[in-house]
Design an enzyme around this catalytic site. Structure first.
Site, PDB file in Angstrom:
ATOM      1  N   PHE A 253       6.443  -8.079 -13.402  1.00 29.93           N
ATOM      2  CA  PHE A 253       6.419  -6.699 -13.894  1.00 29.93           C
ATOM      3  C   PHE A 253       7.232  -6.521 -15.182  1.00 29.93           C
ATOM      4  O   PHE A 253       7.770  -5.460 -15.442  1.00 29.93           O
ATOM      5  CB  PHE A 253       6.857  -5.710 -12.804  1.00 29.93           C
ATOM      6  N   CYS A 264      -2.158   4.036  -7.605  1.00 30.93           N
ATOM      7  CA  CYS A 264      -0.883   4.203  -6.892  1.00 30.93           C
ATOM      8  C   CYS A 264       0.288   4.622  -7.784  1.00 30.93           C
ATOM      9  O   CYS A 264       0.885   5.675  -7.554  1.00 30.93           O
ATOM     10  CB  CYS A 264      -0.530   2.912  -6.157  1.00 30.93           C
TER      11      CYS A 264
HETATM   12  P1  NAD Z   1      -9.564   5.196  -1.153  1.00 30.06           P
HETATM   13  O1  NAD Z   1      -9.809   6.492  -1.836  1.00 30.06           O
HETATM   14  O2  NAD Z   1     -10.128   3.937  -1.725  1.00 30.06           O
HETATM   15  O3  NAD Z   1     -10.078   5.296   0.356  1.00 30.06           O
HETATM   16  C1  NAD Z   1      -9.882   6.389   1.173  1.00 30.06           C
HETATM   17  C2  NAD Z   1     -11.085   6.507   2.101  1.00 30.06           C
HETATM   18  O4  NAD Z   1     -10.804   7.493   3.083  1.00 30.06           O
HETATM   19  C3  NAD Z   1     -12.361   6.954   1.408  1.00 30.06           C
HETATM   20  O5  NAD Z   1     -13.403   6.029   1.677  1.00 30.06           O
HETATM   21  C4  NAD Z   1     -12.666   8.332   2.021  1.00 30.06           C
HETATM   22  O6  NAD Z   1     -14.056   8.597   2.152  1.00 30.06           O
HETATM   23  C5  NAD Z   1     -11.999   8.202   3.369  1.00 30.06           C
HETATM   24  N1  NAD Z   1     -11.654   9.459   4.013  1.00 30.06           N
HETATM   25  C6  NAD Z   1     -11.127  10.585   3.464  1.00 30.06           C
HETATM   26  N2  NAD Z   1     -10.916  11.510   4.395  1.00 30.06           N
HETATM   27  C7  NAD Z   1     -11.308  10.990   5.589  1.00 30.06           C
HETATM   28  C8  NAD Z   1     -11.309  11.452   6.917  1.00 30.06           C
HETATM   29  N3  NAD Z   1     -10.859  12.676   7.228  1.00 30.06           N
HETATM   30  N4  NAD Z   1     -11.778  10.640   7.895  1.00 30.06           N
HETATM   31  C9  NAD Z   1     -12.252   9.405   7.597  1.00 30.06           C
HETATM   32  N5  NAD Z   1     -12.249   8.897   6.354  1.00 30.06           N
HETATM   33  C10 NAD Z   1     -11.785   9.675   5.349  1.00 30.06           C
HETATM   34  O7  NAD Z   1      -7.977   5.071  -1.014  1.00 30.06           O
HETATM   35  P2  NAD Z   1      -7.087   3.727  -1.022  1.00 30.06           P
HETATM   36  O8  NAD Z   1      -6.935   3.221  -2.412  1.00 30.06           O
HETATM   37  O9  NAD Z   1      -7.559   2.820   0.041  1.00 30.06           O
HETATM   38  O10 NAD Z   1      -5.669   4.330  -0.623  1.00 30.06           O
HETATM   39  C11 NAD Z   1      -5.416   4.830   0.676  1.00 30.06           C
HETATM   40  C12 NAD Z   1      -3.930   5.088   0.823  1.00 30.06           C
HETATM   41  O11 NAD Z   1      -3.200   3.867   0.736  1.00 30.06           O
HETATM   42  C13 NAD Z   1      -3.333   6.006  -0.259  1.00 30.06           C
HETATM   43  O12 NAD Z   1      -2.344   6.812   0.303  1.00 30.06           O
HETATM   44  C14 NAD Z   1      -2.723   5.020  -1.228  1.00 30.06           C
HETATM   45  O13 NAD Z   1      -1.656   5.572  -1.939  1.00 30.06           O
HETATM   46  C15 NAD Z   1      -2.234   3.931  -0.295  1.00 30.06           C
HETATM   47  N6  NAD Z   1      -2.147   2.603  -0.921  1.00 30.06           N
HETATM   48  C16 NAD Z   1      -3.140   2.193  -1.758  1.00 30.06           C
HETATM   49  C17 NAD Z   1      -3.063   0.915  -2.316  1.00 30.06           C
HETATM   50  C18 NAD Z   1      -4.131   0.437  -3.264  1.00 30.06           C
HETATM   51  O14 NAD Z   1      -3.911  -0.578  -3.921  1.00 30.06           O
HETATM   52  N7  NAD Z   1      -5.282   1.089  -3.358  1.00 30.06           N
HETATM   53  C19 NAD Z   1      -1.984   0.074  -2.027  1.00 30.06           C
HETATM   54  C20 NAD Z   1      -1.007   0.519  -1.143  1.00 30.06           C
HETATM   55  C21 NAD Z   1      -1.091   1.799  -0.596  1.00 30.06           C
END
Ligand code: NAD
Length: 440
Positions: A253, A264
């Site tokens: 980083f 994120c």
């Molecule tokens: P994303 O937007 O890719 O996926 C979220 C999914 O949840 C979507 O497919 C959406 O349709 C679904 N969804 C929404 N409401 C719903 C409900 N009520 N019931 C069922 N499904 C529902 O998000 P992501 O990138 O996977 O991130 C998810 C969480 O993890 C966030 O809080 C993020 O900050 C955290 N996070 C993400 C990462 C990353 O690299 N993407 C890494 C660590 C933590």
């Protein structure tokens, strides 16, 4: 073997569900997005993530991994219900918990006695208590008194390396008010043989925000150092190398560039600053980290204006659109921000990305998307390297130069050697690489 339901089948949920299935559990991934679930049922992945497709197909074939849109189907059998829905930024920078609240409420009527709800979404401090209350409130009258646990289990995987990160985590953090609940979740991770830290829920939630904010701080720090290097004639790449060899600092980083983006860091740093401010703290460092990041994007525009004059009618090519290599994720991608700034200045856009062009076409309907990097830069007045995809590191710079109308190359990720770029005929600008003569 445990029965696991994962709510939310995005970058985190799909990786989590698939990896737990690969560890021998029965997993059902639940999403309200019908198209996404239909694609997954057909064996098509809705996201690009190296190694994930093979793992999904293998576990579906083995009968351990299923997909549904129905809470009634997914939840009643589950020993563990992971919540992995998104927590985007609200208007004031706060984390918007709508998806988490909706998911918790929807789980409640179907939870089996003794089930554990595990929150993987990145959520503000205190959310585990709220999830507990939401579930209590949404239990049907005949199920009052149901025993269930809530555990906070923040996720640290990186897009582009998500499967390996899940399978080889540096640590697993589990926050719970009852230690035995955390221990049950720890048992799911036991095959990974990684360190496990059990805390109270608030501390676990804070560990996630503090980790992301620290990583973003490292990047903003090196970007500030890069600006100073540029003025004073030092080379930030070697500065980072020299700093990074110090075990107390570490090299990770410390790559100067166009700043952090993605799904994120931007929302998490803003959410932590917001939480700090509303609780009476004065998050000066976090605010500076955000400001420095904004400046990095603007520097590209300034450099182009200095070199080309007005950008009205000039053609600018962007190499790389995803917020980082090995992902198709465009959320808060520096490329989109730069593209919008350029369009506001009247520039015409050309672009190329190995995997993110489908999403980018929707975000930038007026841009031309090339079939390869050389096609993307054809006739351009300037090219900006925005994402450091490996395939850009090997480009034939002479051919790139020959394809362009004017020889301006802004290397926003410091992937080329200045001497090689200049030898190819470019007016070459990097980030934080001062004009000091290279050592002979
Ligand atoms: P994303 O937007 O890719 O996926 C979220 C999914 O949840 C979507 O497919 C959406 O349709 C679904 N969804 C929404 N409401 C719903 C409900 N009520 N019931 C069922 N499904 C529902 O998000 P992501 O990138 O996977 O991130 C998810 C969480 O993890 C966030 O809080 C993020 O900050 C955290 N996070 C993400 C990462 C990353 O690299 N993407 C890494 C660590 C933590």
């Amino acid at each position: 073997m445990k029965r696991i339901c994962v709510v939310g089948t995005g970058y985190v949920g799909l990786v989590t569900g698939t990896c737990f299935a690969d560890l021998g559990n029965q997993v059902i991934c639940l999403d309200i997005d019908e198209q996404k679930v239909a694609r997954l049922k057909r064996g098509e992945l809705p996201i690009f993530e190296p190694g994930l497709e093979e793992l999904v197909l293998r576990n579906v074939a083995a009968g351990r991994l299923h997909f549904t849109t129905s809470y009634a189907e997914a939840v009643p059998e589950a020993d563990f219900c992971f919540i992995a829905v998104n927590t985007p930024a609200g208007p004031e920078g706060e984390a918007d918990l709508t998806q988490v609240r909706t998911a918790a409420a929807a789980l409640a009527p179907y939870l089996k006695d003794g089930a554990i709800v595990v929150n993987k979404s990145t959520v503000p401090i205190g959310t585990a208590d709220r999830v507990d209350q939401i579930i209590e409130r949404h239990l049907p009258p005949e199920r009052r008194g149901l025993r269930f646990g809530v555990v906070s289990n923040p996720e640290f995987l990186r897009e582009g390396n998500a499967v390996a990160d899940f399978m080889h985590p540096d640590r697993v953090v589990l926050g719970a008010t009852r230690r035995e609940d955390a221990e049950q979740v720890a048992a799911l991770y036991a095959p990974l043989k990684c360190p496990t830290l059990i805390t109270d829920p608030r501390t676990a939630e804070m560990i996630k925000y503090a980790s992301n904010a620290f990583l973003a701080t490292k990047i903003s720090f090196i970007n500030e150092v890069a600006s100073i290097c540029e003025r004073l004639g030092a080379d930030v790449r070697l500065v980072a190398e020299g700093m990074g060899r110090d075990a107390r600092i570490g090299r990770a980083f410390l790559d100067a560039g166009l700043g952090w983006g993605g799904s994120c860091f931007p929302k998490d740093v803003r959410a932590l600053a917001h939480m700090a401010a509303v609780s009476g703290c004065h998050p000066q460092l976090l605010r500076a980290v955000i400001e420095i990041n904004k400046d990095q994007r603007l520097k590209v525009i300034q450099k182009l204006r200095e070199t080309l004059g007005s950008l009205e009618g000039q053609t600018i090519a962007l190499l790389g659109l995803a917020f980082k290599p090995n992902t198709d994720d465009l959320r808060e991608a520096p490329a989109l921000e730069i593209a919008h700034l350029l369009q506001a200045d009247g520039a015409l856009l050309r672009a190329y990305d190995p995997v993110a062009m489908e999403g980018a076409r929707r975000a930038l309907p007026d841009a031309y998307f090339g079939t390869d990097p050389y096609d993307a830069v054809a006739g351009a007045d300037a090219t900006v390297v925005v994402t450091d995809w490996n395939e850009f590191k090997q480009l034939d710079l002479g051919r790139l130069r020959a394809a362009m109308a004017r020889p301006v190359l802004i290397d926003g990720r410091n992937i080329y050697e200045p001497a090689a770029a200049r030898a190819a005929g470019f007016l070459y600008y990097a980030i934080g690489r001062g004009t000091a003569e290279a050592v002979k």
